[in-house]
Enzyme design. Sequence first.
Site, PDB file in Angstrom:
ATOM      1  N   GLU A  17      -2.224  12.677 -31.722  1.00  0.00           N
ATOM      2  CA  GLU A  17      -2.899  13.418 -32.795  1.00  0.00           C
ATOM      3  C   GLU A  17      -4.304  12.845 -32.899  1.00  0.00           C
ATOM      4  OE1 GLU A  17      -1.818  15.973 -34.246  1.00  0.00           O
ATOM      5  OE2 GLU A  17       0.366  15.908 -34.044  1.00  0.00           O
ATOM      6  N   GLU A  39     -17.508  13.966 -33.481  1.00  0.00           N
ATOM      7  CA  GLU A  39     -16.813  13.730 -34.745  1.00  0.00           C
ATOM      8  C   GLU A  39     -17.522  12.609 -35.504  1.00  0.00           C
ATOM      9  OE1 GLU A  39     -12.924  11.832 -34.700  1.00  0.00           O
ATOM     10  OE2 GLU A  39     -12.191  13.368 -36.074  1.00  0.00           O
TER      11      GLU A  39
HETATM   12  P1  NAD Z   1      -8.677   4.387 -33.496  1.00  0.00           P
HETATM   13  O1  NAD Z   1      -8.408   5.246 -32.309  1.00  0.00           O
HETATM   14  O2  NAD Z   1      -9.788   3.418 -33.434  1.00  0.00           O
HETATM   15  O3  NAD Z   1      -7.380   3.521 -33.871  1.00  0.00           O
HETATM   16  C1  NAD Z   1      -6.134   4.128 -34.129  1.00  0.00           C
HETATM   17  C2  NAD Z   1      -5.027   3.098 -33.940  1.00  0.00           C
HETATM   18  O4  NAD Z   1      -4.966   2.746 -32.555  1.00  0.00           O
HETATM   19  C3  NAD Z   1      -5.241   1.786 -34.707  1.00  0.00           C
HETATM   20  O5  NAD Z   1      -3.998   1.331 -35.200  1.00  0.00           O
HETATM   21  C4  NAD Z   1      -5.747   0.835 -33.620  1.00  0.00           C
HETATM   22  O6  NAD Z   1      -5.468  -0.515 -33.871  1.00  0.00           O
HETATM   23  C5  NAD Z   1      -4.953   1.325 -32.413  1.00  0.00           C
HETATM   24  N1  NAD Z   1      -5.523   0.986 -31.112  1.00  0.00           N
HETATM   25  C6  NAD Z   1      -6.812   0.720 -30.793  1.00  0.00           C
HETATM   26  N2  NAD Z   1      -6.924   0.473 -29.479  1.00  0.00           N
HETATM   27  C7  NAD Z   1      -5.685   0.594 -28.952  1.00  0.00           C
HETATM   28  C8  NAD Z   1      -5.139   0.476 -27.626  1.00  0.00           C
HETATM   29  N3  NAD Z   1      -5.908   0.178 -26.593  1.00  0.00           N
HETATM   30  N4  NAD Z   1      -3.830   0.689 -27.458  1.00  0.00           N
HETATM   31  C9  NAD Z   1      -3.043   1.022 -28.483  1.00  0.00           C
HETATM   32  N5  NAD Z   1      -3.476   1.138 -29.760  1.00  0.00           N
HETATM   33  C10 NAD Z   1      -4.790   0.938 -29.985  1.00  0.00           C
HETATM   34  O7  NAD Z   1      -8.828   5.409 -34.707  1.00  0.00           O
HETATM   35  P2  NAD Z   1      -9.279   5.083 -36.198  1.00  0.00           P
HETATM   36  O8  NAD Z   1     -10.750   4.791 -36.163  1.00  0.00           O
HETATM   37  O9  NAD Z   1      -8.339   4.114 -36.804  1.00  0.00           O
HETATM   38  O10 NAD Z   1      -9.021   6.500 -36.917  1.00  0.00           O
HETATM   39  C11 NAD Z   1      -9.923   7.535 -36.910  1.00  0.00           C
HETATM   40  C12 NAD Z   1      -9.583   8.560 -35.859  1.00  0.00           C
HETATM   41  O11 NAD Z   1      -8.248   9.065 -36.056  1.00  0.00           O
HETATM   42  C13 NAD Z   1     -10.475   9.784 -35.935  1.00  0.00           C
HETATM   43  O12 NAD Z   1     -10.915  10.157 -34.646  1.00  0.00           O
HETATM   44  C14 NAD Z   1      -9.564  10.863 -36.501  1.00  0.00           C
HETATM   45  O13 NAD Z   1      -9.921  12.162 -36.183  1.00  0.00           O
HETATM   46  C15 NAD Z   1      -8.249  10.492 -35.947  1.00  0.00           C
HETATM   47  N6  NAD Z   1      -7.174  11.082 -36.758  1.00  0.00           N
HETATM   48  C16 NAD Z   1      -6.428  12.128 -36.244  1.00  0.00           C
HETATM   49  C17 NAD Z   1      -5.441  12.736 -37.021  1.00  0.00           C
HETATM   50  C18 NAD Z   1      -4.595  13.874 -36.486  1.00  0.00           C
HETATM   51  O14 NAD Z   1      -3.523  14.088 -37.027  1.00  0.00           O
HETATM   52  N7  NAD Z   1      -5.025  14.612 -35.479  1.00  0.00           N
HETATM   53  C19 NAD Z   1      -5.206  12.283 -38.301  1.00  0.00           C
HETATM   54  C20 NAD Z   1      -5.980  11.236 -38.801  1.00  0.00           C
HETATM   55  C21 NAD Z   1      -6.957  10.636 -38.014  1.00  0.00           C
END
Ligand code: NAD
Length: 494
Positions: free
Chosen positions: A252, A387
């Site tokens: 997602e 974004e």
């Molecule tokens: P992010 O991708 O930086 O982090 C998300 C999660 O992934 C965190 O728990 C992080 O610790 C983990 N992570 C980071 N690197 C990783 C790796 N190499 N392997 C596994 N896990 C890892 O995202 P964010 O900044 O926390 O959140 C914002 C983003 O989330 C935005 O792009 C937003 O659009 C998206 N988002 C999507 C939805 C949806 O349902 N489509 C909903 C909410 C947020």
Amino acid sequence: MEPARYHNTVDGRTCESATGRWLQSVNPFTGEAWAEVPHCDAADAEQAIETAHAAFTRGPWATMSATNRGKLLRRLGDLIARDADKLAEIEVRDNGKLLAEMGAQLRYIPEWFHYYGGLADKIEGAVLPSDKPNVFTYTKREPLGVIVAITPWNSPLLLLAWKLAPALAAGNTVVVKPSEFTSCSTLALMELFAEAGFPAGVVNSVTGYGAEIGAALVEHPLVSKVAFTGGDATGAAVYATAAKNIKHVTLELGGKSPNIVFADANIDNAVKGAISGIFAASGQTCIAGSRLLVQRSVYDEVAGKVVDFARTARLGDPMAATTQVGPITTLPQRTKVLQYIDVAKAEGADCLLGGGTPTAPELTRGWFVEPTIFGGVSNAMRIAREEVFGPVLSIIPFEDDDEAATIANDTIYGLAAGIWTSDIRRAHVMADRIQAGTVWVNTYRAVSFMAPFGGYKRSGIGRESGQDAVDEYLQTKCVWINLDEEVPNPFVLR
Ligand code: NAD
């Protein structure tokens, strides 16, 4: 005041990290550390996965009836409802979301556990009308195994509920990894599983940095599926790592959703939809309607009304009932949003409102960005393509239906879209033409436990919520029973 300490849960016991290190969690309204969570590493991840795997393969969960799994899920929903105020306050401190929003969210989150609790014993296989004589063929729908659920910082509890409820209804076990920025509400939720009656090891948590433990969890051979919500670059990395062991994934990811206002719309309603689409949660939602497409004949009227409405937004303490827009959740994210504002100005977009940080003394400690609106944006500008994940709206004019659809779809994303029109034909035709997993007509931001949610294109793979979501946590087994007395000679072809 000493920061509060939240603990992980592994095998039904609360625990620190193996190294005893802690990570600070900072309140985005005060800019001060208010809590600490365990700083886990790969050894903690290993232990959580082995525990979840043991709980999946033996013990009470492995043999529990689907009906009883459903009862546990419904009990958990009731406990969340009981503790709604406490959980809401933790998330407000950790994340900066408005207490008003979190109160409503915590009253709604139990519905996911009630809905999937009801669905747990309605997961059915089929008897096939076989094309072969004397054979009985049926399908069973079985859980996948250990699920790793990785969540972002913008809506920790809601997005976790979207994963946990269907994963558990299907009979899987789970290791949860919340964002390093906002782990506290998740760890508070973890404490409720034992009280609800879940056997030890069915749901476990590990906290820490994505690059340190996220990757270790995704790579682990005992993990069957990764249910990930986050940015698309991280999602792509998770997908690539999961591919090495042919793991299932749900991704997602982000969005750049068009919110389209036609001249025949009820303009005042459309203006409210535009405002809630971008300024709710300070624009930190994947479904943010960050591109407001407005038909040229009503462009000036709509832009003027949106700016006037946004100007009335009350920024402030997210705990206060009167606050309408809170801070940005993390300091790096605030820096990123301000950089995008600079980029938009440099690209020639017309800044109609905001464009900086507020100067009121009570807002300078926290990580606020003013509600910001750019007019005269072209869809080729970075502000319209990337974004931002903050309270920044781009208004883009269009001429007719064809141009609206072309601009709306001219994006790598496809998470959601809004259409504002009073023409029923146009509503249906445009809903067909928009490439997005969710299309709202004359409303925006509605989600439900019963409505499948997910992305087209780079916004993701798979669906959360609704009956579709439980399929994401199941695999189908086909069983063939030969009813012939005698197995025929294999050298005599039939
Ligand atoms: P992010 O991708 O930086 O982090 C998300 C999660 O992934 C965190 O728990 C992080 O610790 C983990 N992570 C980071 N690197 C990783 C790796 N190499 N392997 C596994 N896990 C890892 O995202 P964010 O900044 O926390 O959140 C914002 C983003 O989330 C935005 O792009 C937003 O659009 C998206 N988002 C999507 C939805 C949806 O349902 N489509 C909903 C909410 C947020």
